[in-house]
Design a protein around this motif. Structure first.
Motif, PDB file in Angstrom:
ATOM      1  N   UNK A 146     -19.810 -30.972  15.607  1.00 35.96           N
ATOM      2  CA  UNK A 146     -18.406 -30.919  15.228  1.00 35.96           C
ATOM      3  C   UNK A 146     -18.191 -30.424  13.800  1.00 35.96           C
ATOM      4  N   UNK A 147     -19.267 -30.323  13.026  1.00 39.21           N
ATOM      5  CA  UNK A 147     -19.150 -29.898  11.638  1.00 39.21           C
ATOM      6  C   UNK A 147     -19.153 -28.375  11.490  1.00 39.21           C
ATOM      7  N   UNK A 148     -19.292 -27.652  12.576  1.00 47.36           N
ATOM      8  CA  UNK A 148     -19.327 -26.194  12.474  1.00 47.36           C
ATOM      9  C   UNK A 148     -18.024 -25.641  11.903  1.00 47.36           C
ATOM     10  N   UNK A 149     -16.900 -26.122  12.415  1.00 46.19           N
ATOM     11  CA  UNK A 149     -15.612 -25.575  11.998  1.00 46.19           C
ATOM     12  C   UNK A 149     -15.350 -25.823  10.514  1.00 46.19           C
ATOM     13  N   UNK A 150     -15.621 -27.039  10.049  1.00 46.95           N
ATOM     14  CA  UNK A 150     -15.344 -27.358   8.652  1.00 46.95           C
ATOM     15  C   UNK A 150     -16.287 -26.598   7.719  1.00 46.95           C
ATOM     16  N   UNK A 151     -17.560 -26.436   8.112  1.00 50.56           N
ATOM     17  CA  UNK A 151     -18.503 -25.713   7.265  1.00 50.56           C
ATOM     18  C   UNK A 151     -18.205 -24.211   7.278  1.00 50.56           C
ATOM     19  N   UNK A 152     -17.754 -23.699   8.403  1.00 56.18           N
ATOM     20  CA  UNK A 152     -17.364 -22.301   8.487  1.00 56.18           C
ATOM     21  C   UNK A 152     -16.165 -22.037   7.588  1.00 56.18           C
ATOM     22  N   UNK A 153     -15.226 -22.986   7.568  1.00 55.20           N
ATOM     23  CA  UNK A 153     -14.046 -22.867   6.705  1.00 55.20           C
ATOM     24  C   UNK A 153     -14.435 -22.915   5.229  1.00 55.20           C
ATOM     25  N   UNK A 154     -15.360 -23.787   4.878  1.00 59.45           N
ATOM     26  CA  UNK A 154     -15.816 -23.876   3.491  1.00 59.45           C
ATOM     27  C   UNK A 154     -16.543 -22.609   3.059  1.00 59.45           C
ATOM     28  N   UNK A 155     -17.280 -22.009   3.981  1.00 54.01           N
ATOM     29  CA  UNK A 155     -17.964 -20.757   3.683  1.00 54.01           C
ATOM     30  C   UNK A 155     -16.946 -19.654   3.388  1.00 54.01           C
ATOM     31  N   UNK A 156     -15.859 -19.637   4.150  1.00 49.04           N
ATOM     32  CA  UNK A 156     -14.790 -18.658   3.909  1.00 49.04           C
ATOM     33  C   UNK A 156     -14.120 -18.916   2.555  1.00 49.04           C
ATOM     34  N   UNK A 174     -18.716 -24.808  -2.639  1.00 45.91           N
ATOM     35  CA  UNK A 174     -20.158 -24.814  -2.438  1.00 45.91           C
ATOM     36  C   UNK A 174     -20.704 -26.236  -2.423  1.00 45.91           C
ATOM     37  N   UNK A 175     -20.243 -27.066  -3.340  1.00 47.35           N
ATOM     38  CA  UNK A 175     -20.713 -28.452  -3.393  1.00 47.35           C
ATOM     39  C   UNK A 175     -20.348 -29.202  -2.121  1.00 47.35           C
ATOM     40  N   UNK A 176     -19.131 -29.012  -1.630  1.00 45.41           N
ATOM     41  CA  UNK A 176     -18.707 -29.657  -0.381  1.00 45.41           C
ATOM     42  C   UNK A 176     -19.543 -29.144   0.793  1.00 45.41           C
ATOM     43  N   UNK A 231     -26.221 -17.101   9.792  1.00 48.50           N
ATOM     44  CA  UNK A 231     -27.155 -18.233   9.736  1.00 48.50           C
ATOM     45  C   UNK A 231     -26.492 -19.513  10.223  1.00 48.50           C
ATOM     46  N   UNK A 232     -25.232 -19.686   9.861  1.00 47.37           N
ATOM     47  CA  UNK A 232     -24.497 -20.880  10.288  1.00 47.37           C
ATOM     48  C   UNK A 232     -24.311 -20.871  11.800  1.00 47.37           C
TER      49      UNK A 232
END
Length: 301
Positions: A146-156, A174-176, A231-232
């Motif tokens: 379930x963390x894919x969406x939030x990490x993808x958003x942070x990458x953007x 980056x820290x988040x 990679x994500x």
């Protein structure tokens, strides 16, 4: 943390990893396989029941630690350790996955036993352990996915901040992103294996070094950051990811970053190999968990 305490923790971790590895490998299986039982004589139904009990104990421990209930956390940790005894993880994960689970258990237990209660540490370690156990039990639709969406958003967000020259915003995103990765990493290792995580570890380490370096190198980040998206996707098993670590274009020395990333991968693989070798040199094989007062799984004093 003192050197003595650190060595003691490392030894306990190696012992727990070894014991779980023996259970997983099934090296003492012979007649048990033919009779549809595991190395401890458990039937498939009984094993599923014990696995469910282990997962339930992790959920209760998570709830207690999220709420800061000290007495309940100690009690549930004892129950979690008890649920491990006689439990087979054969076929559920790799040796590296077992090591990740063992480290989560040890970290959580150590956090609970600290004299000073840290709500943030309690929340983080309990969440990490919960995701790891869930990943072990839940092959599909595991919670860490379930963390894919939030990490993808942070990458953007990182890319937007980079292109806008907003260094502080980039570092916050980056820290988040790093914190979320550390949270899901054991769970991902349990299901994915070390090879895929090694590549992601190398990439995130490089981005972290560039992002927090005192000399802001926007051009270098522009070259490295785009590799995070495929990679994500690969890490989370999403379709459509592209091969990575090809020569980077648009740079005066495109092979520099490619070689640097490859070097990080080699260092990580060498470290993993040395760690396993040292563990086998220190720990002698045993056929069953120690009993009595010397048991690794004994209740806390």
């Amino acid at each position: 943390m003192s050197v003595k305490r650190n060595k003691k923790r490392q030894m306990l971790l190696m012992l727990l990893t070894f014991l779980l590895s023996v259970v997983w490998s099934g090296q003492f299986l012979s007649d048990a396989a033919a009779s549809n039982t595991d190395s401890h004589g458990l039937s498939a139904e009984k094993r599923e029941e014990k696995l469910k009990g282990f997962a339930d104990a992790a959920e209760r421990l998570y709830a207690a630690m999220q709420q800061g209930k000290t007495a309940a956390a100690h009690q549930e940790m004892d129950r979690l350790i008890e649920a491990l005894e006689g439990l087979s993880f054969k076929g559920l994960t790799s040796v590296d996955g077992i090591h990740a689970l063992a480290e989560c258990i040890m970290d959580t237990r150590e956090t609970i036993n600290r004299a000073e209660l840290s709500p943030e540490a309690w929340r983080e370690t309990s969440a990490r352990l919960r995701l790891a156990v869930n990943s072990l039990i839940q092959e599909r639709d595991a919670l860490w996915q379930q963390y894919y969406k939030v990490m993808s958003s942070q990458l953007a967000e990182m890319d937007t901040a980079r292109s806008g020259g907003k260094r502080s915003s980039f570092q916050e995103a980056l820290q988040a992103f790093q914190q979320h990765y550390e949270l899901i990493r054991p769970a991902a290792l349990i299901q994915r294996g070390p090879s895929e995580l090694t590549k992601f570890d190398s990439w995130i380490s490089l981005v972290g070094r560039l992002g927090f370096d005192k000399n802001w190198d926007e051009a270098a980040l522009k070259e490295v950051l785009p590799h995070g998206k495929p990679l994500l996707k690969q890490l989370f098993g999403r379709k459509g990811y592209e091969p990575v670590f090809l020569p980077l274009t648009g740079s005066s020395n495109p092979w520099h970053w490619t070689a640097l990333i490859g070097g990080w991968i080699m260092l990580a693989l060498i470290y993993t190999g040395l760690r396993k070798y040292e563990a086998w040199q220190v720990v002698s094989p045993v056929r069953k968990p120690p009993q009595g007062n010397g048991s690794l799984f004994r209740r806390r004093d």
